[in-house]
Design a protein around this motif. Structure first.
Motif: not given
Length: 278
Positions: A181-185, A134-143, A83-90, A9-13
């Motif tokens: 998806d999360l970003e649309g909502a 959602e897990v990707g966003w949560l994991l990034a924030a917690r990290f 299990l790898s979460f690839h994150l956008s710079p944004e 997706r746009g921010s998370v793969s």
């Protein structure tokens, strides 16, 4: 290295990696193509980055930064899987962390991160209705909170946040048959993804994706009970992408299959008695 893309997706793969390198194989230089957080769910491997060496085991988190060269070693390898979460710079910028936290290489097993890694595993396997994004966003924030040494303050939602969460839930329920998806909502609620995810979960007790799936299940149960259309048509009409995912999710929620639920709605009371015994 076997790699399977689970979501893009746009921010998370999200990519599932299963390493096939043996201890006797020669290591080679690799390069991170994006910011990433890779949860080691099984095995172990070595990791060399900028003159530093790390040993990662199950529960560790490997931190990637675009352009960084690294070497994975397998002297003590035991069939590692990640299990790898690839994150956008944004997304990384929105997480609010200093740039240096993405240079630390790895994080040893920490319960605060391990539980999110396992949540990601459950979502990837279809055992949870939390969204992988959602897990990707949560994991990034917690990290970022842990690596940056910031404590996460508990704040009561404001009246405005409560209203936004309720309005977002109503919108999700109305549009639950669509691809959301999360970003649309979050965009619909005029909030950042981080703020939206936290406000929604804090106010309503479920994540937006959990609420979306449960809305679809509620609509499906109503259609199964009241109408005679095929189960496949019901699944697609309420927003599930395929029949197998719908049947698995419905059975996990109701304790019976959609077909058995329809029989119960027609008066077969034995269906739920058998489900309780099981």
């Amino acid at each position: 290295m076997g790699a399977t893309t689970l979501m893009r997706r746009g921010s998370v793969s999200v990519v599932d990696y299963c390493c096939t390198v043996a201890p006797g194989d020669a290591p080679f230089v690799e390069r991170h193509e994006s910011f990433s957080l890779s949860y080691v769910r099984k095995g172990s491997f070595g990791y060399r980055l900028a003159g530093r060496s790390f040993e990662l085991v199950a529960g560790s988190l490997l931190i990637g930064r675009p352009g960084e060269e690294f070497i994975c070693t397998h002297d003590n390898a035991h069939g590692d899987e990640c299990l790898s979460f690839h994150l956008s710079p944004e997304l990384v910028e929105a997480s609010g962390g200093r740039s240096d936290v993405w240079q630390i290489g790895c994080v040893p097993p920490r319960p605060e991160l391990m539980v999110l890694g396992e949540l990601g595993q459950a979502a990837a396997g279809g055992w949870s209705d939390v969204g992988l994004d959602e897990v990707g966003w949560l994991l990034a924030a917690r990290f970022v909170e842990i690596a940056g040494g910031r404590a996460r303050p508990h704040t009561e939602p404001t009246a405005r946040d409560r209203r936004r969460a309720v309005e977002a839930a109503l919108w999700i329920d109305e549009h639950s048959h669509e691809a959301i998806d999360l970003e649309g909502a979050a965009k619909e609620a005029a909030l950042s993804c981080f703020h939206f995810l936290r406000v929604f979960a804090n106010v309503l007790g479920v994540t937006p994706h959990q609420y979306l799936v449960r809305s679809r299940l509620r609509h499906a149960a109503g259609l199964l009970a009241a109408e005679g259309r095929s189960i496949t048509d019901v699944a697609l009409d309420v927003g599930f992408a395929d029949l197998s995912n719908f049947v698995r999710t419905f059975h996990r929620a109701a304790g019976v299959s959609p077909r058995a639920f329809r029989r119960a709605a027609r008066g077969d009371r034995e269906v739920f008695r058998l489900a309780v015994r099981a």
